[in-house]
Write a protein that holds these residues in place. Sequence first.
Motif: not given
Lengths: 145, 145, 145, 145
Positions: C31-32, C70, C72, D36-37, D39-41, D43-44, D70, D72, D117-118
């Motif tokens: 997971y990213y 950060a 990545v 990042l979690r 951020f995923e929420v 995007r979803n 990614a 932050v 951003y991603t």
Amino acid sequence: MRKTPAEKAPLREVAVVRVIYGDTDQMGMVYYANYLRYFEVARNEYMRAAGANYRAFEEAHGLYLPVVEAHVAYRRPARYDDELRILAGLSPVGAASARFDYEIRRRVDDEPLVTGYTLHACITADGRVVRIPPEMRAALTAPRS
Amino acid sequence: MRKTPAEKAPLREVAVVRVIYGDTDQMGMVYYANYLRYFEVARNEYMRAAGANYRAFEEAHGLYLPVVEAHVAYRRPARYDDELRILAGLSPVGAASARFDYEIRRRVDDEPLVTGYTLHACITADGRVVRIPPEMRAALTAPRS
Amino acid sequence: MRKTPAEKAPLREVAVVRVIYGDTDQMGMVYYANYLRYFEVARNEYMRAAGANYRAFEEAHGLYLPVVEAHVAYRRPARYDDELRILAGLSPVGAASARFDYEIRRRVDDEPLVTGYTLHACITADGRVVRIPPEMRAALTAPRS
Amino acid sequence: MRKTPAEKAPLREVAVVRVIYGDTDQMGMVYYANYLRYFEVARNEYMRAAGANYRAFEEAHGLYLPVVEAHVAYRRPARYDDELRILAGLSPVGAASARFDYEIRRRVDDEPLVTGYTLHACITADGRVVRIPPEMRAALTAPRS
């Protein structure tokens, strides 16, 4: 009803992990869910010791051992930067399941911090519960030392 | 020896969560440790309903309720994008501990997926186990509905 | 504006980790967000090599190095059971900050999978940004090999 | 070289999350990887608003949008029990990629805490980078409000 093995397998050290910030929470201790990650590390390393045999069985028989139950008893907290010894043992429970027992100890003073177990059912790829083949059982419960 | 309450508290829905990629593992299911995160969400929301009273007690009495034991039974997997109903109930267990029971159901068909509990001891800031004050117990076991 | 060091420090291997189920998601890859956990492992081990000096400085000067940025870059996915080599290097950036660079490689074929960096500010316990003391800088950017 | 969109898309609130213990670390703040979690929420939920169209495209065209980069920036820490507003916006970047921008604000005072951003590439099931189809692009960058 939880099935308990007739006798608990002797535990042996299978991994050492060091606690990172990402494992802790704001109480300054390892977050309670993360011990289940350490238990997974233990299963992986235990399996690796039983090694080629287990994977061969998985492929040959198409059988899996998913977790159907997990239990953790928290005695003393693990903290940031602690080195943890993780011990594990595997016991058969009835014909179609097996149980991993775990113990986590602080390496510096061997203080026991957490104990627990996971119960695993033996299932086929399409989810049917089946007996653990005798050879698989033998390989898993007596890995090479 | 695990202490079980004389009778289990009735459970009520306290939160709804949606499964993200970060909760799943490569089996395409929620990773087994992450249900303990959902249980924490449930405790937080349950406490919030009991609200001002609990925090007031914590400050007034200097008492905490850490997890001393956790148990999870995995019946069916939760998957990515599932909406999950999380139910919780709290019961006294003896004089100095309390037990949260949980149930996680898939919202779309109300299918029960996971059940579990956490056992909590009532301790002071310096770690002594003490009785739960009667007013605290009353507030927690009968939150406003 | 992001500040970049005049020249990137040479990276050296500081840790090896093995990917567990708990690190993966349902795409079958790590997971990213979890690469940032590996980066933290790298910082910890890098710091440990610089060791007693860093902690002594932290205590003597009351200074901290929180992550303020950060980044990545994901080239190829790490997968379950992969052994990962984690490389890290530290460079000064201006007078009051430092930058860790990371590279994650698959051990079996040394394939580069992920690169990234974290930028750290030097702050006091009450949050003021201050210069990194020269001795601290010297100790961190040239840890014993 | 990082490609930046000609102009950043306007951000809009797509989710509200509450910080749990499991999100924090021993510094009493949200652990840096866990944003990042969130951020995923985001995007979803952003995708859900663009909804049926996106999934239809994914199935019709067999295209995916994995994270290739990614970033932050941590300005102020989020803490336990904070309610966080998560804002997101999507912009095209060249012909074959798109960029999500994010902002996380503390709900109680609308203080900005974290931005990031991603970057996502448009790829086929077998990993080839391809142009984002114009209809897909239109649907994603202007979701219904």
